[in-house]
Motif scaffolding. Structure first.
Motif, PDB file in Angstrom:
ATOM      1  N   ALA A  60      -3.229 -19.680   3.148  1.00  0.00           N
ATOM      2  CA  ALA A  60      -3.818 -18.377   3.284  1.00  0.00           C
ATOM      3  C   ALA A  60      -3.067 -17.234   2.680  1.00  0.00           C
ATOM      4  O   ALA A  60      -1.918 -17.318   2.402  1.00  0.00           O
ATOM      5  N   GLN A  61      -3.805 -16.198   2.490  1.00  0.00           N
ATOM      6  CA  GLN A  61      -3.258 -14.985   1.904  1.00  0.00           C
ATOM      7  C   GLN A  61      -2.558 -14.153   2.948  1.00  0.00           C
ATOM      8  O   GLN A  61      -2.994 -14.068   4.054  1.00  0.00           O
ATOM      9  N   ARG A  62      -1.433 -13.539   2.586  1.00  0.00           N
ATOM     10  CA  ARG A  62      -0.713 -12.707   3.538  1.00  0.00           C
ATOM     11  C   ARG A  62      -1.593 -11.604   4.033  1.00  0.00           C
ATOM     12  O   ARG A  62      -2.336 -11.002   3.288  1.00  0.00           O
ATOM     13  N   GLY A  63      -1.480 -11.268   5.304  1.00  0.00           N
ATOM     14  CA  GLY A  63      -2.326 -10.251   5.901  1.00  0.00           C
ATOM     15  C   GLY A  63      -1.789  -8.866   5.683  1.00  0.00           C
ATOM     16  O   GLY A  63      -1.623  -8.110   6.622  1.00  0.00           O
ATOM     17  N   GLU A  64      -1.480  -8.493   4.458  1.00  0.00           N
ATOM     18  CA  GLU A  64      -0.982  -7.154   4.182  1.00  0.00           C
ATOM     19  C   GLU A  64      -1.014  -6.940   2.688  1.00  0.00           C
ATOM     20  O   GLU A  64      -1.145  -7.861   1.913  1.00  0.00           O
ATOM     21  N   ILE A  65      -0.904  -5.698   2.311  1.00  0.00           N
ATOM     22  CA  ILE A  65      -0.689  -5.406   0.893  1.00  0.00           C
ATOM     23  C   ILE A  65       0.786  -5.583   0.612  1.00  0.00           C
ATOM     24  O   ILE A  65       1.618  -5.015   1.283  1.00  0.00           O
ATOM     25  N   GLU A  66       1.074  -6.380  -0.375  1.00  0.00           N
ATOM     26  CA  GLU A  66       2.478  -6.662  -0.659  1.00  0.00           C
ATOM     27  C   GLU A  66       3.187  -5.403  -1.117  1.00  0.00           C
ATOM     28  O   GLU A  66       2.701  -4.656  -1.950  1.00  0.00           O
ATOM     29  N   SER A  67       4.350  -5.173  -0.559  1.00  0.00           N
ATOM     30  CA  SER A  67       5.120  -3.980  -0.913  1.00  0.00           C
ATOM     31  C   SER A  67       5.559  -4.062  -2.356  1.00  0.00           C
ATOM     32  O   SER A  67       6.026  -5.095  -2.829  1.00  0.00           O
ATOM     33  N   GLN A  68       5.402  -2.975  -3.070  1.00  0.00           N
ATOM     34  CA  GLN A  68       5.872  -2.889  -4.438  1.00  0.00           C
ATOM     35  C   GLN A  68       6.901  -1.781  -4.508  1.00  0.00           C
ATOM     36  O   GLN A  68       6.598  -0.615  -4.294  1.00  0.00           O
ATOM     37  N   THR A  69       8.138  -2.139  -4.762  1.00  0.00           N
ATOM     38  CA  THR A  69       9.195  -1.145  -4.828  1.00  0.00           C
ATOM     39  C   THR A  69       9.593  -0.935  -6.273  1.00  0.00           C
ATOM     40  O   THR A  69       9.444  -1.810  -7.115  1.00  0.00           O
ATOM     41  N   ASN A 116       6.650  -9.324  12.233  1.00  0.00           N
ATOM     42  CA  ASN A 116       5.442  -9.112  13.021  1.00  0.00           C
ATOM     43  C   ASN A 116       4.305  -8.725  12.094  1.00  0.00           C
ATOM     44  O   ASN A 116       4.519  -8.270  10.968  1.00  0.00           O
ATOM     45  N   GLY A 117       3.081  -8.889  12.601  1.00  0.00           N
ATOM     46  CA  GLY A 117       1.920  -8.553  11.800  1.00  0.00           C
ATOM     47  C   GLY A 117       0.923  -7.738  12.588  1.00  0.00           C
ATOM     48  O   GLY A 117       1.229  -7.223  13.671  1.00  0.00           O
ATOM     49  N   PRO A 118      -0.305  -7.621  12.076  1.00  0.00           N
ATOM     50  CA  PRO A 118      -1.300  -6.766  12.716  1.00  0.00           C
ATOM     51  C   PRO A 118      -1.921  -7.355  13.977  1.00  0.00           C
ATOM     52  O   PRO A 118      -2.556  -6.631  14.743  1.00  0.00           O
ATOM     53  N   VAL A 119      -1.740  -8.667  14.207  1.00  0.00           N
ATOM     54  CA  VAL A 119      -2.378  -9.333  15.352  1.00  0.00           C
ATOM     55  C   VAL A 119      -1.348 -10.173  16.092  1.00  0.00           C
ATOM     56  O   VAL A 119      -0.658 -10.996  15.486  1.00  0.00           O
ATOM     57  N   ASP A 120      -1.216  -9.972  17.398  1.00  0.00           N
ATOM     58  CA  ASP A 120      -0.384 -10.809  18.262  1.00  0.00           C
ATOM     59  C   ASP A 120       1.047 -10.973  17.753  1.00  0.00           C
ATOM     60  O   ASP A 120       1.627 -12.062  17.806  1.00  0.00           O
ATOM     61  N   GLY A 121       1.622  -9.892  17.266  1.00  0.00           N
ATOM     62  CA  GLY A 121       3.041  -9.882  16.900  1.00  0.00           C
ATOM     63  C   GLY A 121       3.442 -10.958  15.928  1.00  0.00           C
ATOM     64  O   GLY A 121       2.992 -11.003  14.784  1.00  0.00           O
ATOM     65  N   LYS A 122       4.283 -11.892  16.388  1.00  0.00           N
ATOM     66  CA  LYS A 122       4.826 -12.926  15.509  1.00  0.00           C
ATOM     67  C   LYS A 122       3.767 -13.919  15.042  1.00  0.00           C
ATOM     68  O   LYS A 122       4.005 -14.661  14.083  1.00  0.00           O
ATOM     69  N   TYR A 162     -10.911 -10.103   4.290  1.00  0.00           N
ATOM     70  CA  TYR A 162     -11.609 -11.313   4.708  1.00  0.00           C
ATOM     71  C   TYR A 162     -11.864 -11.228   6.202  1.00  0.00           C
ATOM     72  O   TYR A 162     -10.988 -10.804   6.959  1.00  0.00           O
ATOM     73  N   GLN A 163     -13.059 -11.628   6.603  1.00  0.00           N
ATOM     74  CA  GLN A 163     -13.491 -11.459   7.983  1.00  0.00           C
ATOM     75  C   GLN A 163     -12.516 -12.099   8.976  1.00  0.00           C
ATOM     76  O   GLN A 163     -12.051 -13.215   8.770  1.00  0.00           O
ATOM     77  N   TYR A 164     -12.203 -11.355  10.062  1.00  0.00           N
ATOM     78  CA  TYR A 164     -11.312 -11.729  11.156  1.00  0.00           C
ATOM     79  C   TYR A 164      -9.834 -11.641  10.791  1.00  0.00           C
ATOM     80  O   TYR A 164      -8.980 -12.085  11.556  1.00  0.00           O
ATOM     81  N   TYR A 165      -9.540 -11.084   9.609  1.00  0.00           N
ATOM     82  CA  TYR A 165      -8.144 -10.921   9.195  1.00  0.00           C
ATOM     83  C   TYR A 165      -7.844  -9.456   8.902  1.00  0.00           C
ATOM     84  O   TYR A 165      -7.824  -9.030   7.747  1.00  0.00           O
ATOM     85  N   PRO A 166      -7.621  -8.656   9.969  1.00  0.00           N
ATOM     86  CA  PRO A 166      -7.254  -7.247   9.735  1.00  0.00           C
ATOM     87  C   PRO A 166      -5.900  -7.152   9.054  1.00  0.00           C
ATOM     88  O   PRO A 166      -4.998  -7.951   9.307  1.00  0.00           O
ATOM     89  N   GLN A 167      -5.774  -6.158   8.177  1.00  0.00           N
ATOM     90  CA  GLN A 167      -4.520  -5.938   7.469  1.00  0.00           C
ATOM     91  C   GLN A 167      -3.598  -5.054   8.304  1.00  0.00           C
ATOM     92  O   GLN A 167      -4.021  -4.407   9.260  1.00  0.00           O
ATOM     93  N   GLN A 168      -2.351  -5.015   7.945  1.00  0.00           N
ATOM     94  CA  GLN A 168      -1.417  -4.120   8.616  1.00  0.00           C
ATOM     95  C   GLN A 168      -1.848  -2.668   8.413  1.00  0.00           C
ATOM     96  O   GLN A 168      -2.406  -2.319   7.374  1.00  0.00           O
ATOM     97  N   GLY A 169      -1.579  -1.843   9.429  1.00  0.00           N
ATOM     98  CA  GLY A 169      -1.838  -0.419   9.279  1.00  0.00           C
ATOM     99  C   GLY A 169      -0.777   0.209   8.393  1.00  0.00           C
ATOM    100  O   GLY A 169      -0.225  -0.447   7.505  1.00  0.00           O
ATOM    101  N   LEU A 170      -0.463   1.465   8.632  1.00  0.00           N
ATOM    102  CA  LEU A 170       0.559   2.130   7.830  1.00  0.00           C
ATOM    103  C   LEU A 170       1.868   1.356   7.938  1.00  0.00           C
ATOM    104  O   LEU A 170       2.355   1.093   9.032  1.00  0.00           O
ATOM    105  N   ASN A 171       2.406   0.969   6.813  1.00  0.00           N
ATOM    106  CA  ASN A 171       3.672   0.234   6.805  1.00  0.00           C
ATOM    107  C   ASN A 171       4.548   0.758   5.681  1.00  0.00           C
ATOM    108  O   ASN A 171       4.059   1.260   4.670  1.00  0.00           O
TER     109      ASN A 171
END
Length: 556
Positions: free
Chosen positions: A25-34, A144-150, A538-547
């Motif tokens: 699966a795809q990570r549940g966030e937008i990958e950080s670009q520094t 941690n992520g957007p759902v149920d911590g770890k 993707y349905q049922y996979y909320p992304q991280q909020g402000l990070n």
């Protein structure tokens, strides 16, 4: 013929039936670009006059740099538009194999909310004027992520070692890549209070290994121009699924006269997949074309012949598609183009995972036939740092694919193919502006209209995408980038309940800031999802909020 019809009509059921309790699966966030500000000293080699690149669609004025951006073209890649396309390559993501020198090596450390950690090291060396070696290792994780911590944590580690040997008449390059992703299928249904999900049952680990080797002619005095690249890739997961894929590509050109060329593109792909069963999937492509060029126009015409085999689905067929392209330049800075082509789009487990990592086990992989693609448009560089392109495409596909939640387990995704004809109308426009490298901006908007055959909807495909990138150099020490993405019209279905859901519009704003503290040290901060929306690509996979993530970089 009967077997072929039965095979195609059963693809939809196979796509659902093969899906169960495994996924990649795809990570549940937008990958950080520094971004890192360093004083770059490029190693410059005299460019060869490549025959098959000799006639460029648009020639820039001497000394003028173009806006650097690249956005997924749905006419070439039928995959769903990426949420984070490759727009505006950052300084730490450039091909450093061409520029390992003083202050181009760096060590980067950073941290942020959600328990995020970033560690990265890049080292490059030039042992001679012709030989360059580079090595890079990067680790990015969130505890941690957007759902149920770890339960929605993730971690990724990348390692790349490469080298280039460049001589006046040829160039050899090679690289070894290793990529490891660890994440969890957190798209499960809400659990009763006090009930803990066993993290081991929703965990997934992907290991990808790649070996690449390329050889190309750089001698402009040789009549025959050519380039050969081969790569071996292997991907394995935590549930004993794997795919071994070997591909080789050849490009060659022979000038028949000063304005007439014979071109040849040839591909050979051999792969073996192990999942519920073990089977082989191969594809061979030969594409001979002829190109005629003049000061006013360019015409390319030829044939694209493709053979594909699949031992599991008992496929062994060859198809040929005509290829025609016209490019007219009525005056400097303007090109009007039109064309017609077709192809067999090669789908692999690795390519599907690059779009959606939440795949179910034993997912069905079938190639997509692009039976015809008729397109036309205009593009140009009117000067003053501006460039633009507008394009309209009407394409017909068979086995056009979509992603949707599996019937057996809605936290995993099936690949659904349309065995009938799918018609896709795409209208896109993009524009860019570059002001003396102090300010860069690029904007692309694409509209998609899907006319499905036997599938109800184009699940999880947007009907409108917008990508806007900006980079601003405020001073020699301060560099700021901002990008905005929007996707609209994504529909999903729960096959267990039969409920169709139109997902909310995805709007994501990201900001990155670099500040050069000293000659060797710089500070960076990246703020992603500034709007703080926990949207669902993707349905049922909320992304991280402000990070956010911030840290220091040491250049040496």
């Amino acid at each position: 013929m009967t077997n072929s019809i039965a095979l195609r009509s059963s693809l939809f059921l196979l796509a659902l039936g093969f899906s169960s309790t495994f996924a990649v699966a795809q990570r549940g966030e937008i990958e950080s670009q520094t971004y890192e500000i360093v004083k770059e000293k490029s190693i410059e080699f005299a460019p060869a006059n490549r025959v098959f690149d000799k006639v460029q669609p648009i020639q820039a004025a001497a000394g003028q740099k173009k806006v650097s951006y690249e956005i997924i073209d749905p006419q070439i890649n039928i995959s769903s538009p990426k949420l984070t396309p490759a727009v505006g390559v950052s300084s730490d993501e450039k091909d450093r194999t061409e520029q390992p020198d003083v202050l181009n090596n760096y060590l980067k450390l950073g941290a942020g909310n959600y328990g995020r950690f970033l560690g990265e090291l890049f080292v490059g060396s030039r042992t001679s004027e012709d030989l360059v070696f580079t090595a890079q290792i990067k680790h990015l994780s969130a505890a941690n992520g957007p759902v149920d911590g770890k339960n929605s944590a993730n971690a990724g580690t990348n390692l790349r070692i490469g080298g280039k040997y460049i001589r006046p008449t040829y160039k050899v390059e090679a690289s070894v890549d290793y990529d490891r992703k660890n994440y969890y299928f957190y798209g499960y249904k809400p659990q009763p209070e006090g009930f803990e999900v066993n993290r081991d049952t929703i965990r997934q680990t992907l290991n990808q290994f790649g070996l690449n080797l390329g050889f190309e002619n750089t001698d402009a005095s040789v009549a025959v121009d050519y380039s050969v690249k081969t790569s071996l890739n292997n991907i394995t997961d935590r549930y004993n699924a794997s795919e071994l894929d070997w591909g080789t590509k050849l490009m060659a050109s022979v000038p028949i006269s000063e304005s007439f060329y014979a071109l040849l593109n040839a591909d050979a792909f051999v792969s073996q997949r192990v999942d519920r069963l073990t089977y082989n999937r191969n594809l061979f492509r030969v594409k001979p074309t002829f190109k005629y060029t003049s000061d006013m126009f360019t015409i390319t015409a030829g044939l694209n012949a493709v053979n594909e085999t699949d031992s599991e689905l008992n496929i062994n067929k060859t198809k040929a598609f005509p290829v025609v392209n016209f490019d007219v330049a009525p005056f400097t800075g303007l090109h009007i183009f039109a064309g017609y082509d077709g192809d067999i789009v090669r789908n692999t487990l690795r390519s599907m995972l690059s779009e959606n990592l939440w795949l179910a086990p034993n997912v069905l992989i079938v190639n997509t036939e692009k039976n015809a693609d008729i397109y036309a448009g205009v593009k140009g560089e009117p000067g003053g740092g501006f460039n633009y392109e507008g394009k309209v495409s009407y394409a017909r596909y068979r086995n056009f694919y979509n992603f949707n939640n599996s019937l057996v387990d809605t936290s995993r995704f099936a690949i659904i193919y349309d065995p009938q004809k799918t018609k896709v109308l795409t209208i896109s426009g993009q524009a860019g502006y570059n002001y003396n490298d102090l300010f860069k901006t690029s904007l692309k908007v694409s509209f998609f209209d899907y006319s499905m055959g036997s599938v109800e909807e184009a699940w999880h495909r947007p009907d409108l995408t917008l990508n806007w990138f900006n980079a601003l150099t405020i001073s020699k020490k301060l560099f700021v980038t901002a990008d905005f993405y929007m996707l609209r019209g994504i529909k999903a279905k729960n096959f267990q309940s039969g409920i169709v859901t139109k997902l909310p519009v995805i709007a994501d704003l990201n900001l990155k800031i670099d500040y050069l503290l000293t000659k060797n040290f710089s500070a960076f901060v990246g703020i992603n999802n500034v709007l703080g929306k926990q949207y669902q690509r993707y349905q049922y996979y909320p992304q991280q909020g402000l990070n956010f993530i911030g840290g220091l970089s040491f250049s040496f």
